[in-house]
Design a protein around this motif. Sequence first.
Motif, PDB file in Angstrom:
ATOM      1  N   GLY A   1      31.138  58.969  53.969  1.00  0.00           N
ATOM      2  CA  GLY A   1      32.269  58.214  53.440  1.00  0.00           C
ATOM      3  C   GLY A   1      32.841  57.643  54.958  1.00  0.00           C
ATOM      4  N   ALA A   2      32.215  57.086  55.744  1.00  0.00           N
ATOM      5  CA  ALA A   2      32.700  56.463  57.182  1.00  0.00           C
ATOM      6  C   ALA A   2      33.002  55.169  57.044  1.00  0.00           C
ATOM      7  CB  ALA A   2      31.598  57.047  58.175  1.00  0.00           C
ATOM      8  N   THR A   3      32.870  54.486  56.196  1.00  0.00           N
ATOM      9  CA  THR A   3      33.161  52.731  55.964  1.00  0.00           C
ATOM     10  C   THR A   3      34.907  52.761  55.881  1.00  0.00           C
ATOM     11  OG1 THR A   3      33.185  52.980  53.751  1.00  0.00           O
ATOM     12  CG2 THR A   3      31.123  52.296  54.878  1.00  0.00           C
TER      13      THR A   3
ATOM     14  N   GLY B   1      39.096  54.590  56.260  1.00  0.00           N
ATOM     15  CA  GLY B   1      40.026  55.616  56.121  1.00  0.00           C
ATOM     16  C   GLY B   1      39.685  56.950  57.019  1.00  0.00           C
ATOM     17  N   ILE B   2      39.683  57.992  56.357  1.00  0.00           N
ATOM     18  CA  ILE B   2      39.640  59.065  57.129  1.00  0.00           C
ATOM     19  C   ILE B   2      38.275  59.204  57.783  1.00  0.00           C
ATOM     20  CG2 ILE B   2      39.464  61.652  56.698  1.00  0.00           C
ATOM     21  CD1 ILE B   2      41.746  61.398  54.599  1.00  0.00           C
ATOM     22  N   GLY B   3      37.282  58.836  57.052  1.00  0.00           N
ATOM     23  CA  GLY B   3      35.574  59.001  57.547  1.00  0.00           C
ATOM     24  C   GLY B   3      35.542  58.175  58.838  1.00  0.00           C
TER      25      GLY B   3
ATOM     26  N   ASN C   1      32.101  66.525  55.182  1.00  0.00           N
ATOM     27  CA  ASN C   1      31.998  66.064  53.674  1.00  0.00           C
ATOM     28  C   ASN C   1      33.254  65.543  53.403  1.00  0.00           C
ATOM     29  OD1 ASN C   1      29.246  66.884  52.584  1.00  0.00           O
ATOM     30  ND2 ASN C   1      29.927  68.864  52.988  1.00  0.00           N
ATOM     31  N   ASN C   2      33.269  64.063  53.700  1.00  0.00           N
ATOM     32  CA  ASN C   2      34.382  63.283  53.371  1.00  0.00           C
ATOM     33  C   ASN C   2      34.607  62.385  52.233  1.00  0.00           C
ATOM     34  OD1 ASN C   2      37.153  61.826  54.290  1.00  0.00           O
ATOM     35  ND2 ASN C   2      35.368  60.254  54.567  1.00  0.00           N
ATOM     36  N   ALA C   3      33.322  61.576  51.904  1.00  0.00           N
ATOM     37  CA  ALA C   3      33.214  60.822  50.877  1.00  0.00           C
ATOM     38  C   ALA C   3      33.918  61.159  49.565  1.00  0.00           C
ATOM     39  CB  ALA C   3      31.784  60.358  50.602  1.00  0.00           C
TER      40      ALA C   3
ATOM     41  N   PRO D   1      45.066  67.415  53.266  1.00  0.00           N
ATOM     42  CA  PRO D   1      46.058  66.318  53.491  1.00  0.00           C
ATOM     43  C   PRO D   1      46.970  65.911  52.369  1.00  0.00           C
ATOM     44  CG  PRO D   1      43.946  65.240  54.022  1.00  0.00           C
ATOM     45  CD  PRO D   1      43.688  66.516  53.265  1.00  0.00           C
ATOM     46  N   GLY D   2      48.485  65.594  52.351  1.00  0.00           N
ATOM     47  CA  GLY D   2      49.078  65.011  51.783  1.00  0.00           C
ATOM     48  C   GLY D   2      48.680  63.563  51.411  1.00  0.00           C
ATOM     49  N   MET D   3      49.739  62.628  51.304  1.00  0.00           N
ATOM     50  CA  MET D   3      49.652  61.274  51.294  1.00  0.00           C
ATOM     51  C   MET D   3      48.928  60.704  52.556  1.00  0.00           C
ATOM     52  SD  MET D   3      52.711  59.686  49.110  1.00  0.00           S
ATOM     53  CE  MET D   3      53.769  61.157  49.310  1.00  0.00           C
ATOM     54  N   VAL D   4      47.945  59.960  52.390  1.00  0.00           N
ATOM     55  CA  VAL D   4      47.491  59.317  53.896  1.00  0.00           C
ATOM     56  C   VAL D   4      47.280  57.795  53.482  1.00  0.00           C
ATOM     57  CG1 VAL D   4      45.501  59.268  55.633  1.00  0.00           C
ATOM     58  CG2 VAL D   4      46.190  61.493  54.154  1.00  0.00           C
ATOM     59  N   GLU D   5      47.697  56.850  54.059  1.00  0.00           N
ATOM     60  CA  GLU D   5      47.680  55.203  53.718  1.00  0.00           C
ATOM     61  C   GLU D   5      46.145  55.005  54.417  1.00  0.00           C
ATOM     62  OE1 GLU D   5      50.731  52.835  54.916  1.00  0.00           O
ATOM     63  OE2 GLU D   5      50.073  51.288  53.468  1.00  0.00           O
ATOM     64  N   THR D   6      45.463  55.196  53.271  1.00  0.00           N
ATOM     65  CA  THR D   6      43.875  54.313  53.480  1.00  0.00           C
ATOM     66  C   THR D   6      43.601  53.284  52.363  1.00  0.00           C
ATOM     67  OG1 THR D   6      43.113  55.990  52.310  1.00  0.00           O
ATOM     68  CG2 THR D   6      43.517  56.464  54.667  1.00  0.00           C
ATOM     69  N   GLU D   7      42.519  53.315  52.108  1.00  0.00           N
ATOM     70  CA  GLU D   7      42.162  52.237  50.792  1.00  0.00           C
ATOM     71  C   GLU D   7      42.117  53.189  49.554  1.00  0.00           C
ATOM     72  OE1 GLU D   7      38.458  50.487  51.559  1.00  0.00           O
ATOM     73  OE2 GLU D   7      39.138  49.403  53.510  1.00  0.00           O
ATOM     74  N   PHE D   8      42.405  54.292  49.638  1.00  0.00           N
ATOM     75  CA  PHE D   8      42.398  55.503  48.539  1.00  0.00           C
ATOM     76  C   PHE D   8      43.092  54.983  47.519  1.00  0.00           C
ATOM     77  CE2 PHE D   8      44.481  58.955  46.593  1.00  0.00           C
ATOM     78  CZ  PHE D   8      43.558  60.003  46.529  1.00  0.00           C
TER      79      PHE D   8
HETATM   80  P1  NDP Z   1      39.067  55.576  51.433  1.00  0.00           P
HETATM   81  O1  NDP Z   1      39.020  54.980  49.919  1.00  0.00           O
HETATM   82  O2  NDP Z   1      39.594  54.791  52.535  1.00  0.00           O
HETATM   83  O3  NDP Z   1      37.547  56.035  52.119  1.00  0.00           O
HETATM   84  C1  NDP Z   1      36.986  56.514  51.036  1.00  0.00           C
HETATM   85  C2  NDP Z   1      35.395  56.581  51.753  1.00  0.00           C
HETATM   86  O4  NDP Z   1      34.413  57.479  50.486  1.00  0.00           O
HETATM   87  C3  NDP Z   1      34.459  55.509  52.006  1.00  0.00           C
HETATM   88  O5  NDP Z   1      34.071  55.456  53.196  1.00  0.00           O
HETATM   89  C4  NDP Z   1      33.576  55.416  50.703  1.00  0.00           C
HETATM   90  O6  NDP Z   1      32.581  54.570  51.145  1.00  0.00           O
HETATM   91  C5  NDP Z   1      33.269  56.888  50.685  1.00  0.00           C
HETATM   92  N1  NDP Z   1      32.699  56.719  49.100  1.00  0.00           N
HETATM   93  C6  NDP Z   1      33.521  56.847  48.015  1.00  0.00           C
HETATM   94  N2  NDP Z   1      32.573  56.695  46.772  1.00  0.00           N
HETATM   95  C7  NDP Z   1      31.481  56.916  47.474  1.00  0.00           C
HETATM   96  C8  NDP Z   1      30.035  56.741  47.019  1.00  0.00           C
HETATM   97  N3  NDP Z   1      29.804  56.938  45.794  1.00  0.00           N
HETATM   98  N4  NDP Z   1      28.972  57.124  47.758  1.00  0.00           N
HETATM   99  C9  NDP Z   1      29.047  57.107  49.131  1.00  0.00           C
HETATM  100  N5  NDP Z   1      30.501  56.905  49.599  1.00  0.00           N
HETATM  101  C10 NDP Z   1      31.477  56.835  48.852  1.00  0.00           C
HETATM  102  O7  NDP Z   1      39.922  56.788  51.277  1.00  0.00           O
HETATM  103  P2  NDP Z   1      40.188  58.139  52.147  1.00  0.00           P
HETATM  104  O8  NDP Z   1      39.752  57.902  53.745  1.00  0.00           O
HETATM  105  O9  NDP Z   1      41.692  58.408  51.990  1.00  0.00           O
HETATM  106  O10 NDP Z   1      39.417  59.326  51.526  1.00  0.00           O
HETATM  107  C11 NDP Z   1      38.619  60.248  52.181  1.00  0.00           C
HETATM  108  C12 NDP Z   1      38.457  61.477  51.554  1.00  0.00           C
HETATM  109  O11 NDP Z   1      39.712  62.220  51.892  1.00  0.00           O
HETATM  110  C13 NDP Z   1      38.462  61.627  50.022  1.00  0.00           C
HETATM  111  O12 NDP Z   1      37.782  62.909  49.882  1.00  0.00           O
HETATM  112  C14 NDP Z   1      39.672  61.810  49.434  1.00  0.00           C
HETATM  113  O13 NDP Z   1      39.792  62.467  48.198  1.00  0.00           O
HETATM  114  C15 NDP Z   1      40.525  62.565  50.527  1.00  0.00           C
HETATM  115  N6  NDP Z   1      42.100  62.595  50.615  1.00  0.00           N
HETATM  116  C16 NDP Z   1      42.822  61.366  50.729  1.00  0.00           C
HETATM  117  C17 NDP Z   1      43.974  61.366  50.729  1.00  0.00           C
HETATM  118  C18 NDP Z   1      44.799  60.135  51.050  1.00  0.00           C
HETATM  119  O14 NDP Z   1      46.025  60.129  50.424  1.00  0.00           O
HETATM  120  N7  NDP Z   1      44.103  59.010  51.168  1.00  0.00           N
HETATM  121  C19 NDP Z   1      44.869  62.777  50.668  1.00  0.00           C
HETATM  122  C20 NDP Z   1      44.012  63.885  50.890  1.00  0.00           C
HETATM  123  C21 NDP Z   1      42.567  63.940  50.598  1.00  0.00           C
HETATM  124  P3  NDP Z   1      31.944  53.524  50.533  1.00  0.00           P
HETATM  125  O15 NDP Z   1      32.835  52.933  49.485  1.00  0.00           O
HETATM  126  O16 NDP Z   1      31.581  52.391  51.382  1.00  0.00           O
HETATM  127  O17 NDP Z   1      30.829  53.996  49.615  1.00  0.00           O
END
Ligand code: NDP
Length: 251
Positions: free
Chosen positions: A9-11, A13-15, A85-87, A182-189
């Motif tokens: 999930g490196a495309t 946010g956090i990744g 393991n972030n995706a 983490p708590g709330m993180v402003e990403t595409e989440f």
């Molecule tokens: P983003 O939506 O910004 O990033 C999510 C990443 O996960 C993207 O790179 C996306 O890649 C990847 N992903 C999602 N579904 C798939 C799939 N089916 N196959 C492959 N890759 C996938 O969100 P965050 O960076 O915020 O989230 C990262 C992690 O952090 C998650 O596990 C989330 O639950 C966790 N988290 C987030 C918080 C928040 O408030 N934002 C707080 C606590 C935890 P692509 O779409 O290109 O496949």
Amino acid sequence: MRKRALITGATSGIGRATAHKLAVLGYDLIITGRRSERLHGLKDELINLDIEVTPLVFDIRDRDATIKAWTELPIQKKVIDVLVNNAGLAAGADPINQGNWADWEQMIDTNIKGLLAMSQLVIPGMIERKSGHIINVSSIAGKDVYANGNVYCATKHAVEAISKGMRIDLLQHHIKVSTISPGMVETEFSIVRYHGDKAKADNVYKGLTPLYAEDVADAIEFMVTRPAHVNVNDMLLMPARQATGVYNYRD
Ligand code: NDP
Ligand code: 8X3
């Protein structure tokens, strides 16, 4: 010796932020996600650093595709020192009686089964080398349950249990296992959670300063830079305005 990290999930946010941090630390990277152009864009951004970046495009819900991507990696790139393991995602925020089955499946298949599939591929090499560090991205949702969070919270509670289990089972193999929660993180989440509704997503962060992806990447940097005899089992990282999964203070 050079080290290598695999970040799912490196495309975004956090990744993505973690990829930048580990790149600066000199890690060779394997970066994964479904959006190929984003992964190649990230590789281009890191071009001036003396590291090797390998994008792997696959849907982590598809176990066969995950295995194929791993199998096709050259043998030297299968030496993974750090697995992040972030995706993951939340899909929807509905009371349990109004939940959408497709949303539930997407969360369970990504957040739990995707994490397991990737781990199952990487762990044997770590065991062979008697070293490695697995960092599972959990959440405050893995500790608290909040209204309409039901299945997302369940998947992150599962990440917590799996991580504890990994830590016990892999202890004898000298593999560290950490969770970052983490708590709330402003990403595409939130945009993903609300199926593209930007107004609803913006509302999540209204009146407070959330965490940013770089804050979480900083914590991951801290974890991977501890001495060999130290492991951060878990780090609960919150915006200063958020106390629990339920309580926050907004202007
Ligand atoms: P983003 O939506 O910004 O990033 C999510 C990443 O996960 C993207 O790179 C996306 O890649 C990847 N992903 C999602 N579904 C798939 C799939 N089916 N196959 C492959 N890759 C996938 O969100 P965050 O960076 O915020 O989230 C990262 C992690 O952090 C998650 O596990 C989330 O639950 C966790 N988290 C987030 C918080 C928040 O408030 N934002 C707080 C606590 C935890 P692509 O779409 O290109 O496949
Ligand atoms: C994502 C943060 O607050 O939706 O894990 O649980 S929250």
